[in-house]
Design a protein around this motif. Structure first.
Motif, PDB file in Angstrom:
ATOM      1  N   ASP A 202      61.679  41.108  32.243  1.00 11.43           N
ATOM      2  CA  ASP A 202      60.818  40.897  33.401  1.00 11.43           C
ATOM      3  C   ASP A 202      59.567  40.125  32.996  1.00 11.43           C
ATOM      4  OD1 ASP A 202      61.023  41.682  36.170  1.00 11.43           O
ATOM      5  OD2 ASP A 202      61.372  43.736  35.499  1.00 11.43           O
ATOM      6  N   ILE A 203      59.079  39.295  33.898  1.00 14.43           N
ATOM      7  CA  ILE A 203      57.717  38.782  33.765  1.00 14.43           C
ATOM      8  C   ILE A 203      56.799  39.870  34.305  1.00 14.43           C
ATOM      9  CG2 ILE A 203      56.057  37.027  34.469  1.00 14.43           C
ATOM     10  CD1 ILE A 203      58.372  35.096  34.870  1.00 14.43           C
ATOM     11  N   ALA A 204      55.944  40.410  33.468  1.00 11.11           N
ATOM     12  CA  ALA A 204      55.060  41.491  33.901  1.00 11.11           C
ATOM     13  C   ALA A 204      54.151  41.011  35.030  1.00 11.11           C
ATOM     14  CB  ALA A 204      54.210  41.965  32.725  1.00 11.11           C
ATOM     15  N   VAL A 205      53.821  41.918  35.943  1.00 14.92           N
ATOM     16  CA  VAL A 205      52.908  41.570  37.038  1.00 14.92           C
ATOM     17  C   VAL A 205      51.607  41.014  36.472  1.00 14.92           C
ATOM     18  CG1 VAL A 205      51.548  42.493  38.949  1.00 14.92           C
ATOM     19  CG2 VAL A 205      53.930  43.208  38.663  1.00 14.92           C
ATOM     20  N   GLU A 206      51.083  41.649  35.427  1.00 23.08           N
ATOM     21  CA  GLU A 206      49.819  41.186  34.830  1.00 23.08           C
ATOM     22  C   GLU A 206      49.941  39.741  34.337  1.00 23.08           C
ATOM     23  OE1 GLU A 206      46.957  42.575  34.792  1.00 23.08           O
ATOM     24  OE2 GLU A 206      47.462  44.603  35.451  1.00 23.08           O
ATOM     25  N   THR A 207      51.092  39.389  33.792  1.00 21.60           N
ATOM     26  CA  THR A 207      51.293  38.025  33.310  1.00 21.60           C
ATOM     27  C   THR A 207      51.292  37.043  34.468  1.00 21.60           C
ATOM     28  OG1 THR A 207      52.597  38.864  31.450  1.00 21.60           O
ATOM     29  CG2 THR A 207      52.849  36.528  31.998  1.00 21.60           C
ATOM     30  N   ALA A 208      52.006  37.381  35.546  1.00 25.21           N
ATOM     31  CA  ALA A 208      52.039  36.496  36.715  1.00 25.21           C
ATOM     32  C   ALA A 208      50.648  36.320  37.310  1.00 25.21           C
ATOM     33  CB  ALA A 208      52.998  37.054  37.763  1.00 25.21           C
ATOM     34  N   VAL A 209      49.906  37.407  37.406  1.00 21.84           N
ATOM     35  CA  VAL A 209      48.558  37.349  37.984  1.00 21.84           C
ATOM     36  C   VAL A 209      47.646  36.505  37.096  1.00 21.84           C
ATOM     37  CG1 VAL A 209      46.524  38.724  38.590  1.00 21.84           C
ATOM     38  CG2 VAL A 209      48.818  39.525  39.227  1.00 21.84           C
ATOM     39  N   SER A 210      47.739  36.681  35.791  1.00 22.24           N
ATOM     40  CA  SER A 210      46.920  35.904  34.874  1.00 22.24           C
ATOM     41  C   SER A 210      47.245  34.419  34.971  1.00 22.24           C
ATOM     42  CB  SER A 210      47.126  36.404  33.439  1.00 22.24           C
ATOM     43  OG  SER A 210      46.397  35.619  32.516  1.00 22.24           O
ATOM     44  N   LEU A 211      48.539  34.079  35.032  1.00 18.17           N
ATOM     45  CA  LEU A 211      48.931  32.676  35.093  1.00 18.17           C
ATOM     46  C   LEU A 211      48.521  32.013  36.405  1.00 18.17           C
ATOM     47  CD1 LEU A 211      52.468  32.979  33.498  1.00 18.17           C
ATOM     48  CD2 LEU A 211      50.569  31.664  32.560  1.00 18.17           C
ATOM     49  N   ALA A 212      48.336  32.800  37.453  1.00 14.98           N
ATOM     50  CA  ALA A 212      47.957  32.235  38.754  1.00 14.98           C
ATOM     51  C   ALA A 212      46.605  31.547  38.724  1.00 14.98           C
ATOM     52  CB  ALA A 212      47.964  33.328  39.826  1.00 14.98           C
ATOM     53  N   ASP A 213      45.808  31.797  37.665  1.00 16.37           N
ATOM     54  CA  ASP A 213      44.504  31.124  37.596  1.00 16.37           C
ATOM     55  C   ASP A 213      44.599  29.725  36.987  1.00 16.37           C
ATOM     56  OD1 ASP A 213      44.650  31.367  34.806  1.00 16.37           O
ATOM     57  OD2 ASP A 213      43.093  32.888  34.658  1.00 16.37           O
ATOM     58  N   HIS A 214      45.784  29.337  36.515  1.00 13.01           N
ATOM     59  CA  HIS A 214      45.954  28.001  35.931  1.00 13.01           C
ATOM     60  C   HIS A 214      46.196  26.987  37.053  1.00 13.01           C
ATOM     61  CE1 HIS A 214      47.340  24.689  33.459  1.00 13.01           C
ATOM     62  NE2 HIS A 214      47.049  25.390  32.358  1.00 13.01           N
ATOM     63  N   GLU A 215      45.514  25.844  36.986  1.00 10.89           N
ATOM     64  CA  GLU A 215      45.602  24.843  38.052  1.00 10.89           C
ATOM     65  C   GLU A 215      47.026  24.375  38.316  1.00 10.89           C
ATOM     66  OE1 GLU A 215      43.659  24.708  35.400  1.00 10.89           O
ATOM     67  OE2 GLU A 215      41.656  23.941  35.856  1.00 10.89           O
ATOM     68  N   ASN A 216      47.857  24.372  37.292  1.00 11.21           N
ATOM     69  CA  ASN A 216      49.215  23.850  37.451  1.00 11.21           C
ATOM     70  C   ASN A 216      50.261  24.911  37.756  1.00 11.21           C
ATOM     71  OD1 ASN A 216      48.514  21.182  37.122  1.00 11.21           O
ATOM     72  ND2 ASN A 216      48.909  21.148  34.930  1.00 11.21           N
ATOM     73  N   VAL A 217      49.903  26.177  37.683  1.00 10.95           N
ATOM     74  CA  VAL A 217      50.855  27.245  38.003  1.00 10.95           C
ATOM     75  C   VAL A 217      50.606  27.666  39.450  1.00 10.95           C
ATOM     76  CG1 VAL A 217      51.728  29.527  37.405  1.00 10.95           C
ATOM     77  CG2 VAL A 217      50.915  27.992  35.598  1.00 10.95           C
ATOM     78  N   VAL A 218      51.513  27.235  40.330  1.00 16.55           N
ATOM     79  CA  VAL A 218      51.267  27.402  41.768  1.00 16.55           C
ATOM     80  C   VAL A 218      52.184  28.418  42.418  1.00 16.55           C
ATOM     81  CG1 VAL A 218      50.453  25.020  41.943  1.00 16.55           C
ATOM     82  CG2 VAL A 218      52.849  25.541  42.478  1.00 16.55           C
ATOM     83  N   GLY A 219      53.108  29.014  41.659  1.00 14.85           N
ATOM     84  CA  GLY A 219      54.001  29.946  42.328  1.00 14.85           C
ATOM     85  C   GLY A 219      54.837  30.786  41.388  1.00 14.85           C
TER      86      GLY A 219
END
Length: 305
Positions: free
Chosen positions: A146-163
């Motif tokens: 699984d991609i951990a929820v914390e990982t997804a939330v952290s990556l959401a702050d990157h300009e190129n990670v949109v979804g």
């Protein structure tokens, strides 16, 4: 880096058509991309799991992206470019960008099962290097992690990670990702057709869909109704599509969807080994379901998502 918009609506996970000798049928691929664009989809996703990317060479991968990008005019092309090898995923991402992709879909590293720190590093390395909108793809049934929820939330702050493409089957986890990224320019997309309506109901923005290859108008109408808040109509369309959604996963994807598209005349049912053609029982079920859908008008189909 460019500020990218998140994705919404219906984005079919395209199949890769083959000739009977196993070579790619680029003419059918281009025609299929144009058919889906005419049907009103919001984007196209070639060379993902449904596109049999695991059995394509890197050069074939690039040729598929070039063909789809060159065939359409007004929809985004989001190329699958993931790998369990970060260097390989980066190379595929860069080559997909050069081939005309408008965005990238990146499956999480499979088989080697990275810890959350390694998972995040993998995605950030690609996002730092390739200035395209990128969707991270959580499908633990295929990857073993699984991609951990914390990982997804952290990556959401990157300009190129949109979804985030959600294919875990866990609505609670999907809802938490939506909840914790509401203030970011970030989309949560269903990666499981049976979960599209529930995902939209908790704030998801669309779907990377298998059933949309076969029934794009109905799928767009369902998602469009849900996004507009018309859940009565969305539910009616969801249940109308339900038997086909289930049949398309009666055997390993993309075996049934290739068969369904062959029945509809969109491509031949050829797959690359080790996948094999759909069983007789699945073929018969699909023929019956498609005949039923063809003979009964849907609930106000054709409304764009």
């Amino acid at each position: 880096m460019t500020a990218h918009e998140p994705y919404s609506g219906v984005l079919p996970a395209m199949v890769t058509p083959f000739h009977d000798d196993g070579s790619i049928d680029f003419d059918s691929l281009a025609a299929d991309a144009q058919r889906l664009e005419r049907a009103g989809v919001d984007g196209l996703v070639p060379v993902g799991s449904t596109g049999e990317s695991a059995t394509l060479t890197h050069d074939e991968h690039v040729q598929v992206v070039e063909t789809v990008s060159g065939a359409v005019e007004d929809v985004s092309v989001i190329a699958g470019s993931g790998s369990n090898n970060t260097a390989e995923a980066l190379e595929l991402s860069e080559r997909s960008a050069e081939a005309g992709a408008d965005g990238l879909l990146l499956i999480s590293p499979y088989y080697n099962r990275p810890e959350p720190e390694g998972m995040e590093h993998h995605y950030r390395e690609i996002a730092d290097a390739v200035d395209l909108p990128q969707v991270i793809y959580n499908v633990p049934g295929r990857t073993g992690r699984d991609i951990a929820v914390e990982t997804a939330v952290s990556l959401a702050d990157h300009e190129n990670v949109v979804g985030y493409k959600a294919a875990s089957g866990d609505l609670g986890r999907i809802s938490e990702v939506v909840e914790r990224t509401r203030d970011a320019a970030f989309s949560v997309l269903s990666g499981d057709d049976g979960m599209t309506l529930p995902t939209l109901s908790v704030g998801g923005t669309g779907a990377i869909s298998v059933v949309a290859n076969v029934e794009p108008e109905r799928t767009c109408a369902m998602a469009g109704a849900a996004l507009a808040g018309d859940y009565e109509r969305a539910r009616a369309l969801h249940h109308e599509l339900g038997p086909l959604m289930r049949a398309l996963f009666a055997e390993s994807n993309p075996i049934p969807v290739k068969e369904a598209m062959a029945i509809r005349g969109h491509c031949e049912p050829h797959l690359r080994s080790p996948l094999s053609r759909a069983s007789e029982g699945v073929r018969e079920e699909l023929e019956g379901l498609l005949d039923e859908l063809d003979s009964s008008p849907a609930v106000e189909v054709g409304v764009e998502a």
